[in-house]
Write a protein that holds these residues in place. Structure first.
Motif, short mmCIF file in Angstrom:
data_model
loop_
_atom_site.label_atom_id
_atom_site.label_comp_id
_atom_site.label_asym_id
_atom_site.label_seq_id
_atom_site.Cartn_x
_atom_site.Cartn_y
_atom_site.Cartn_z
N LEU A 279 -10.68 -28.08 -8.65
CA LEU A 279 -11.83 -27.71 -9.67
C LEU A 279 -12.35 -26.10 -9.44
N ARG A 280 -12.31 -25.85 -8.27
CA ARG A 280 -13.14 -24.39 -7.93
C ARG A 280 -11.74 -23.34 -8.07
N LYS A 281 -10.44 -23.92 -7.81
CA LYS A 281 -9.40 -22.90 -8.07
C LYS A 281 -9.20 -22.78 -9.66
N LEU A 282 -9.28 -23.86 -10.30
CA LEU A 282 -9.19 -23.77 -11.90
C LEU A 282 -10.18 -22.89 -12.24
N ALA A 283 -11.46 -22.93 -12.01
CA ALA A 283 -12.60 -22.10 -12.42
C ALA A 283 -12.23 -20.44 -12.11
N ARG A 284 -11.76 -20.37 -10.87
CA ARG A 284 -11.38 -18.85 -10.61
C ARG A 284 -10.20 -18.60 -11.47
N ALA A 285 -9.30 -19.24 -11.75
CA ALA A 285 -8.16 -18.89 -12.40
C ALA A 285 -8.50 -18.69 -13.71
N ALA A 286 -9.74 -19.04 -14.48
CA ALA A 286 -10.21 -19.01 -15.55
C ALA A 286 -11.29 -17.89 -15.63
N GLY A 287 -11.30 -17.20 -14.52
CA GLY A 287 -11.96 -15.85 -14.26
C GLY A 287 -13.50 -16.18 -14.28
N PRO B 274 -11.14 -36.69 -19.14
CA PRO B 274 -10.81 -37.56 -18.01
C PRO B 274 -9.94 -37.09 -16.78
N GLU B 275 -8.76 -36.36 -17.03
CA GLU B 275 -8.08 -35.75 -16.28
C GLU B 275 -8.67 -34.64 -15.42
N LEU B 276 -9.78 -33.82 -16.27
CA LEU B 276 -10.41 -32.86 -15.48
C LEU B 276 -11.48 -33.51 -14.67
N GLU C 26 -22.18 -30.96 -13.03
CA GLU C 26 -22.85 -31.20 -14.20
C GLU C 26 -22.20 -30.18 -15.47
N THR C 27 -21.86 -28.93 -14.89
CA THR C 27 -21.10 -28.21 -15.67
C THR C 27 -19.59 -28.87 -16.30
N TRP C 28 -19.10 -29.24 -15.11
CA TRP C 28 -17.62 -30.07 -15.34
C TRP C 28 -17.95 -30.85 -16.39
N PRO D 161 -2.40 -26.70 -27.36
CA PRO D 161 -2.71 -25.98 -26.24
C PRO D 161 -1.59 -24.87 -26.23
N ALA D 162 -2.03 -23.51 -25.95
CA ALA D 162 -0.97 -22.33 -25.76
C ALA D 162 -0.36 -22.39 -24.42
N HIS D 163 -0.82 -23.03 -23.41
CA HIS D 163 -0.05 -22.85 -22.08
C HIS D 163 -0.05 -24.57 -21.51
N ALA D 164 0.44 -25.25 -22.42
CA ALA D 164 0.45 -26.49 -21.85
C ALA D 164 1.44 -26.85 -20.74
N ASP D 165 2.33 -26.09 -20.64
CA ASP D 165 3.39 -25.91 -19.58
C ASP D 165 2.73 -25.74 -18.24
N GLU D 166 1.80 -25.18 -18.16
CA GLU D 166 0.82 -24.80 -16.81
C GLU D 166 0.20 -25.89 -16.28
N LYS D 167 0.16 -27.16 -17.07
CA LYS D 167 -0.62 -28.41 -17.07
C LYS D 167 -0.54 -28.91 -15.48
N ILE D 168 1.06 -28.98 -15.19
CA ILE D 168 1.35 -29.67 -13.89
C ILE D 168 0.92 -28.73 -12.77
N MET D 169 0.59 -27.65 -12.96
CA MET D 169 0.03 -26.84 -11.89
C MET D 169 -1.44 -27.28 -11.52
N TRP D 170 -1.94 -27.76 -12.32
CA TRP D 170 -3.36 -28.53 -11.95
C TRP D 170 -3.66 -29.85 -12.05
#
Length: 110
Positions: free
Chosen positions: A47-55, A37-39, A63-65, A90-99
């Motif tokens: 979302l575009r920045k998040l995808a780029r960060a994910a490579g 739901p947050e996503l 639809e993909t999201w 989650p291995a990097h839960a501390d990064e959640k606040i960035m998104w």
């Protein structure tokens, strides 16, 4: 559309590629502790920045999201049943606040 026209966005190959991209995005997003739901509540630019960060190249549609959100929900259900498994955290839960920004508390009334 006649039988000679092909809707490439809805071929089996396109569905496979969309799923492959969704898996990669879901892994990245899960590791940041972001739920489905947050996503889906994130604006398109984030979302575009998040995808780029994910490579990944940002998906051209939501639809993909939506598929990613379903995968996150499934992983959350699995994690709830397997709390002692290291993959349930989650291995990097501390990064959640960035998104996902936490809601601001209301100003106190006077």
């Amino acid at each position: 559309m006649d039988s000679g026209d092909v809707d490439f966005a809805h071929t089996d190959e396109a569905a496979r590629k969309r799923r492959d991209k969704a898996v990669g995005l879901a892994r990245y997003v899960w590791d940041r502790g972001i739920g489905g739901p947050e996503l889906l509540a994130l604006p398109d630019d984030r979302l575009r920045k998040l995808a780029r960060a994910a490579g990944a190249n940002p998906p051209s549609t939501r639809e993909t999201w939506s598929v990613v959100a379903e995968m996150l929900d499934e992983k959350s259900r699995w994690a709830a049943v397997h709390p002692d498994d290291p993959r349930a955290v989650p291995a990097h839960a501390d990064e959640k606040i960035m998104w996902v920004k936490p809601p601001l508390p209301p100003w106190p009334s006077r």
